[in-house]
Design an enzyme around this catalytic site. Sequence first.
Site, PDB file in Angstrom:
ATOM      1  N   HIS A 135      35.131  38.920  45.010  1.00 35.36           N
ATOM      2  CA  HIS A 135      35.504  37.664  44.353  1.00 35.36           C
ATOM      3  C   HIS A 135      36.200  36.668  45.284  1.00 35.36           C
ATOM      4  O   HIS A 135      36.425  35.517  44.900  1.00 35.36           O
ATOM      5  CB  HIS A 135      36.348  37.940  43.104  1.00 35.36           C
ATOM      6  N   ASP A 158      36.746  37.905  33.925  1.00 35.83           N
ATOM      7  CA  ASP A 158      37.306  38.899  34.841  1.00 35.83           C
ATOM      8  C   ASP A 158      38.151  39.908  34.080  1.00 35.83           C
ATOM      9  O   ASP A 158      38.736  39.572  33.048  1.00 35.83           O
ATOM     10  CB  ASP A 158      38.205  38.160  35.867  1.00 35.83           C
ATOM     11  N   HIS A 160      40.702  41.096  35.692  1.00 32.12           N
ATOM     12  CA  HIS A 160      41.992  40.878  36.359  1.00 32.12           C
ATOM     13  C   HIS A 160      42.372  39.400  36.348  1.00 32.12           C
ATOM     14  O   HIS A 160      41.528  38.528  36.104  1.00 32.12           O
ATOM     15  CB  HIS A 160      41.921  41.366  37.806  1.00 32.12           C
ATOM     16  N   ASP A 162      43.474  37.723  39.108  1.00 29.04           N
ATOM     17  CA  ASP A 162      43.058  37.124  40.389  1.00 29.04           C
ATOM     18  C   ASP A 162      43.971  35.981  40.818  1.00 29.04           C
ATOM     19  O   ASP A 162      43.555  35.045  41.492  1.00 29.04           O
ATOM     20  CB  ASP A 162      41.588  36.646  40.329  1.00 29.04           C
ATOM     21  N   HIS A 175      40.535  39.416  47.347  1.00 35.46           N
ATOM     22  CA  HIS A 175      39.749  39.303  46.095  1.00 35.46           C
ATOM     23  C   HIS A 175      40.649  39.298  44.853  1.00 35.46           C
ATOM     24  O   HIS A 175      40.173  38.967  43.773  1.00 35.46           O
ATOM     25  CB  HIS A 175      38.643  40.375  46.005  1.00 35.46           C
ATOM     26  N   ASP A 264      32.949  37.786  37.248  1.00 36.67           N
ATOM     27  CA  ASP A 264      33.242  39.068  37.905  1.00 36.67           C
ATOM     28  C   ASP A 264      32.686  40.164  37.004  1.00 36.67           C
ATOM     29  O   ASP A 264      33.076  40.274  35.832  1.00 36.67           O
ATOM     30  CB  ASP A 264      34.758  39.204  38.078  1.00 36.67           C
ATOM     31  N   ASP A 266      33.298  43.081  36.765  1.00 37.38           N
ATOM     32  CA  ASP A 266      34.272  44.045  36.237  1.00 37.38           C
ATOM     33  C   ASP A 266      34.885  43.592  34.906  1.00 37.38           C
ATOM     34  O   ASP A 266      35.633  44.344  34.272  1.00 37.38           O
ATOM     35  CB  ASP A 266      35.335  44.421  37.274  1.00 37.38           C
ATOM     36  N   GLU A 309      31.208  41.098  42.684  1.00 38.43           N
ATOM     37  CA  GLU A 309      31.793  42.446  42.555  1.00 38.43           C
ATOM     38  C   GLU A 309      30.817  43.516  42.079  1.00 38.43           C
ATOM     39  O   GLU A 309      31.247  44.600  41.695  1.00 38.43           O
ATOM     40  CB  GLU A 309      33.058  42.437  41.673  1.00 38.43           C
TER      41      GLU A 309
END
Length: 345
Positions: A135, A158, A160, A162, A175, A264, A266, A309
Amino acid sequence: MKIVYFFLFKLGFHHHNRAMADPKSAFLNGNTLNLIQAPVALGQDCEGVDEAPGILIANGLVQQVEALGWNVVKNSVIDSHHLRWNSPEANVPARQPGLNIKFPLELGEACRDLAVLSKQSHDEKAFTLTLGGDHSIAIGSIGGALLARPDLGVIWVDAHGDFNTPATSPSGHIHGMPLAFLAGLMKQYQLPSFDWLKNFLGPDQLVLIGIRSIDPEEKLLMKKWGVHVFSMTEIDRDGIGVIMEKAKDILFKSGNRPLHLSYDIDAIDPHFAPSTGTKVRGGLNYREAHYIAETLAETKQLVGMDLVEINPRLGYLDPALRSEKNLTVEIGLELVASALGKRIY
Ligand SMILES: [Mn+2]
């Protein structure tokens, strides 16, 4: 550092037999699409995420995009062999002395070169599709887009936040920091390799969706900056339909604007998308993942997308499966299709 680009220009004459789709976006020049491959892995520490662009393309990404009525005019690759974990350069000590950040020089230069391509593509008013890579590449794709379109709105999907800085990051991996760069929070560190970043996002330009893992001090930074977050809790409570309406209300508060989707993989539950480096349970289900992309395509304001990712080396018990029938690669291809206008009905 030497960066080489390979430009593959294609003639569009064989596209006229395809029914011209309805206008793609008021902010685009017809159905022109530029593809940027960013096989960058040094923003994190799992080998293989740099293989994703090649594998997505080997599995039919360009044909799929063209079947939706887009004309893929440029297909550029950032030659970043030195940005992969299996390169000798990657074995040198990564951390910048005195600062908790890994590979700022290498990633700053890679993102700068990506930003040049991204800005150019947005200046041409082409849909700009960037394939990571981890990312960290969004610093380049969005940083470049902001040079051409300072008013850009960003939907960041995402697991997360980030939003880490060297002061809050447990790992020093870039990332986990791209939004701190794009929000202007990294200016205080005066990293010369990122001095090309000139335009930054404001809180009214950014919405995060699907978040479920934020580092404690990162959370304080995000609240202070004022980012709009729709975590998995809000998605559970309201449903993804309501969340997307709220996200659009925020981004279109002052009228229409061009939008960029930074996806992302994830964000999606590991059950559906296992091949990624920082898995977090309790993510978006298959339809929620698609609904986000479909809704944004429907706005006709979408001008760019990152898909990041996907790590084809991870998530499979049988490594022989990794380059062929990889579930995560498949879902990535499908998300691109949804963002580019594919509809069930
Ligand atoms: Mn991310």
